[in-house]
Scaffold this motif. Structure first.
Motif, PDB file in Angstrom:
ATOM      1  N   HIS A 147       0.687  -1.378   0.121  1.00 47.10           N
ATOM      2  CA  HIS A 147       0.020   0.067  -0.044  1.00 47.10           C
ATOM      3  C   HIS A 147       0.856   1.320   0.032  1.00 47.10           C
ATOM      4  N   GLU A 148       2.076   1.158  -0.287  1.00 47.65           N
ATOM      5  CA  GLU A 148       2.996   2.280  -0.424  1.00 47.65           C
ATOM      6  C   GLU A 148       2.999   3.366   0.874  1.00 47.65           C
ATOM      7  N   PRO A 149       3.572   2.472   2.083  1.00 50.04           N
ATOM      8  CA  PRO A 149       3.543   3.324   3.461  1.00 50.04           C
ATOM      9  C   PRO A 149       4.632   4.202   3.453  1.00 50.04           C
ATOM     10  N   GLU A 150       4.560   5.132   4.192  1.00 47.53           N
ATOM     11  CA  GLU A 150       5.594   6.279   4.392  1.00 47.53           C
ATOM     12  C   GLU A 150       6.789   5.775   5.489  1.00 47.53           C
ATOM     13  N   LEU A 151       6.248   5.010   6.360  1.00 46.08           N
ATOM     14  CA  LEU A 151       7.034   4.605   7.466  1.00 46.08           C
ATOM     15  C   LEU A 151       6.953   2.701   7.554  1.00 46.08           C
ATOM     16  N   ILE A 152       8.159   2.096   7.273  1.00 45.49           N
ATOM     17  CA  ILE A 152       8.101   0.990   7.259  1.00 45.49           C
ATOM     18  C   ILE A 152       8.957   0.369   8.346  1.00 45.49           C
ATOM     19  N   ILE A 153       8.456  -0.720   9.114  1.00 46.47           N
ATOM     20  CA  ILE A 153       9.034  -1.313  10.126  1.00 46.47           C
ATOM     21  C   ILE A 153       9.231  -2.906   9.962  1.00 46.47           C
ATOM     22  N   LEU A 154      10.482  -3.290   9.960  1.00 46.03           N
ATOM     23  CA  LEU A 154      10.842  -4.733   9.771  1.00 46.03           C
ATOM     24  C   LEU A 154      11.342  -5.420  10.642  1.00 46.03           C
ATOM     25  N   ASP A 155      10.808  -6.231  11.403  1.00 44.60           N
ATOM     26  CA  ASP A 155      11.335  -6.992  12.626  1.00 44.60           C
ATOM     27  C   ASP A 155      12.070  -8.255  12.137  1.00 44.60           C
ATOM     28  N   GLU A 156      13.321  -8.378  12.148  1.00 43.50           N
ATOM     29  CA  GLU A 156      14.270  -9.456  11.508  1.00 43.50           C
ATOM     30  C   GLU A 156      13.688  -9.811  10.428  1.00 43.50           C
ATOM     31  N   PRO A 157      14.033  -8.958   9.370  1.00 43.08           N
ATOM     32  CA  PRO A 157      13.505  -9.352   7.890  1.00 43.08           C
ATOM     33  C   PRO A 157      14.410 -10.611   7.520  1.00 43.08           C
ATOM     34  N   PHE A 158      15.833 -10.398   7.780  1.00 43.30           N
ATOM     35  CA  PHE A 158      16.621 -11.378   7.023  1.00 43.30           C
ATOM     36  C   PHE A 158      16.725 -12.753   7.687  1.00 43.30           C
ATOM     37  N   SER A 159      15.994 -12.838   8.741  1.00 42.06           N
ATOM     38  CA  SER A 159      15.923 -14.117   9.369  1.00 42.06           C
ATOM     39  C   SER A 159      15.611 -15.392   8.533  1.00 42.06           C
ATOM     40  N   GLY A 160      16.843 -16.252   8.411  1.00 42.30           N
ATOM     41  CA  GLY A 160      16.327 -17.700   7.795  1.00 42.30           C
ATOM     42  C   GLY A 160      16.744 -17.470   6.386  1.00 42.30           C
ATOM     43  N   LEU A 161      17.174 -16.273   5.772  1.00 42.70           N
ATOM     44  CA  LEU A 161      17.339 -16.300   4.325  1.00 42.70           C
ATOM     45  C   LEU A 161      18.825 -16.477   3.866  1.00 42.70           C
ATOM     46  N   ASP A 162      18.887 -17.107   2.669  1.00 49.29           N
ATOM     47  CA  ASP A 162      20.151 -17.309   2.317  1.00 49.29           C
ATOM     48  C   ASP A 162      20.842 -16.094   1.366  1.00 49.29           C
ATOM     49  N   PRO A 163      22.022 -16.064   1.368  1.00 49.91           N
ATOM     50  CA  PRO A 163      22.644 -14.784   0.803  1.00 49.91           C
ATOM     51  C   PRO A 163      22.141 -14.288  -0.203  1.00 49.91           C
ATOM     52  N   ILE A 164      21.525 -15.056  -1.256  1.00 49.21           N
ATOM     53  CA  ILE A 164      20.986 -14.406  -2.465  1.00 49.21           C
ATOM     54  C   ILE A 164      19.546 -13.885  -2.238  1.00 49.21           C
ATOM     55  N   ASN A 165      18.904 -14.464  -1.440  1.00 50.71           N
ATOM     56  CA  ASN A 165      17.360 -13.667  -1.047  1.00 50.71           C
ATOM     57  C   ASN A 165      17.703 -12.461  -0.081  1.00 50.71           C
ATOM     58  N   SER A 166      18.763 -12.822   0.854  1.00 46.30           N
ATOM     59  CA  SER A 166      19.135 -11.473   1.630  1.00 46.30           C
ATOM     60  C   SER A 166      19.400 -10.283   0.890  1.00 46.30           C
ATOM     61  N   ASN A 167      20.498 -10.567  -0.327  1.00 41.42           N
ATOM     62  CA  ASN A 167      20.560  -9.449  -1.333  1.00 41.42           C
ATOM     63  C   ASN A 167      19.494  -8.829  -1.847  1.00 41.42           C
ATOM     64  N   GLN A 168      18.515  -9.733  -2.369  1.00 40.11           N
ATOM     65  CA  GLN A 168      17.373  -9.264  -2.979  1.00 40.11           C
ATOM     66  C   GLN A 168      16.601  -8.264  -1.971  1.00 40.11           C
ATOM     67  N   LEU A 169      16.454  -8.699  -0.836  1.00 37.56           N
ATOM     68  CA  LEU A 169      15.639  -8.034   0.148  1.00 37.56           C
ATOM     69  C   LEU A 169      16.417  -6.430   0.402  1.00 37.56           C
ATOM     70  N   LYS A 170      17.764  -6.676   0.424  1.00 35.39           N
ATOM     71  CA  LYS A 170      18.388  -5.448   0.536  1.00 35.39           C
ATOM     72  C   LYS A 170      18.120  -4.444  -0.525  1.00 35.39           C
ATOM     73  N   GLU A 171      18.240  -4.912  -1.705  1.00 25.75           N
ATOM     74  CA  GLU A 171      18.037  -3.975  -2.891  1.00 25.75           C
ATOM     75  C   GLU A 171      16.532  -3.636  -2.955  1.00 25.75           C
ATOM     76  N   ALA A 172      15.518  -4.302  -2.267  1.00 28.92           N
ATOM     77  CA  ALA A 172      14.139  -3.820  -1.971  1.00 28.92           C
ATOM     78  C   ALA A 172      14.246  -2.624  -1.107  1.00 28.92           C
ATOM     79  N   ILE A 173      14.865  -2.612   0.051  1.00 28.66           N
ATOM     80  CA  ILE A 173      15.003  -1.717   0.866  1.00 28.66           C
ATOM     81  C   ILE A 173      15.534  -0.311   0.388  1.00 28.66           C
ATOM     82  N   LEU A 174      16.503  -0.536  -0.120  1.00 26.85           N
ATOM     83  CA  LEU A 174      17.120   0.480  -0.881  1.00 26.85           C
ATOM     84  C   LEU A 174      16.371   1.206  -1.771  1.00 26.85           C
TER      85      LEU A 174
END
Length: 296
Positions: A147-174
């Motif tokens: 819903h395109e929020p202006e404030l986003i809070i992520l509690d342990e978003p990288f938990s259990g992710l392998d390096p490839i999925n972690s990098n994709q999530l970092k790209e999304a956050i950036l």
């Protein structure tokens, strides 16, 4: 414009969880919370969201006091994931989109965009239970920001992710930061925090140990890490200089020294007597700062 937390205190079941948290997070930045389990990270998040009411202190977002934050302005990814395993990805994301009063066209546009972003378009009609853990995490993430929020809070978003999925999530956050969002997240994985956060809060037992710009925090700590790959006498190094956390692997030596002056003296010693393949002086890593300050 910022998120301000002033003297936040909270006691639950007779335990003092937060003991006067004081910090300010600039809008449009990526901010990291680090601390061991039970340090108070999730409790702080729940105050920001208005789920908990503080015993003392206040939380404001863009000068407005948070009672129960407008759900259209915030996205929240809880540590305890909550997807419906028998629903398809499409059904799941449409459900969350409708909760935010989005139109079908808006929801479809966002689903198409984010599935393409994560390269998982083929999963649109698969059931959640049929997805890998990494792809389930991506769907949970999309649901929290659809819903395109202006404030986003992520509690342990990288938990259990392998390096490839972690990098994709970092790209999304950036990417979200580029769109003007404020992203706050917690993580036990210091490398992820170090790579994308501008500022951090290190918390232990409900108190802030370190807070502020990450580069400034690292530069203000006197210790320096030295990495050497060279032919030199190891015994003399230990006898002449004060070093700690010595480690040697595949002819590469690394250790810490107490300050930058001592590091420069070591550099002179190595360069006078050795054939150098590699020599570097670096600030402490966030991981080592965390282990020294917040570890048990």
């Amino acid at each position: 414009m910022s998120l301000k937390i002033k003297q936040l205190k909270k006691t639950m079941n007779g335990n003092e969880i937060l003991k006067g948290i004081d910090l300010e997070i600039e809008a449009g930045t990526i901010y990291g919370f680090v601390g061991i389990n039970g340090a108070g990270k999730t409790t702080t998040f729940r105050h920001i969201l208005g789920i908990y009411t503080p015993d003392e202190g206040s939380v404001t977002w863009k000068e407005n006091k948070i009672e129960r934050l407008d759900a259209t302005k915030v996205g929240y990814l809880p540590e305890e994931r909550g997807l419906y395993p028998k629903r398809t990805v499409k059904q799941q994301l449409f459900f969350f989109g409708k909760l935010h009063n989005m139109t079908k066209k808006e929801i479809k546009t966002k689903i198409d965009f984010w599935l393409t972003f994560f390269h998982i378009q083929e999963n649109l009609n698969k059931k959640i239970s049929e997805l890998s853990k990494g792809n389930q995490q991506k769907i949970q993430f999309i649901a929290s920001i659809i819903h395109e929020p202006e404030l986003i809070i992520l509690d342990e978003p990288f938990s259990g992710l392998d390096p490839i999925n972690s990098n994709q999530l970092k790209e999304a956050i950036l990417y979200l930061k580029e769109q003007g969002c404020t992203v706050i997240f917690s993580s036990h994985q210091m490398t992820n925090v170090e790579e994308i956060c501008e500022s951090i809060c290190m918390i232990k037992a409900g108190k802030i140990l370190l807070e502020g710009n990450l580069n400034q925090i690292k530069n203000n700590i006197q210790k320096r890490k030295i990495i050497i790959q060279a032919d030199f006498e190891r015994k003399q190094l230990n006898e002449r200089f004060g070093i700690e956390s010595y480690n040697e692997k595949n002819d590469v030596v690394s250790f810490y020294t107490s300050n930058n002056y001592e590091a420069q003296m070591i550099q002179q010693y190595i360069f006078q007597s050795s054939v150098i393949q590699r020599f570097s002086i670096e600030p402490m890593s966030l991981n080592d700062i965390f282990l020294e300050r917040a570890g048990e």
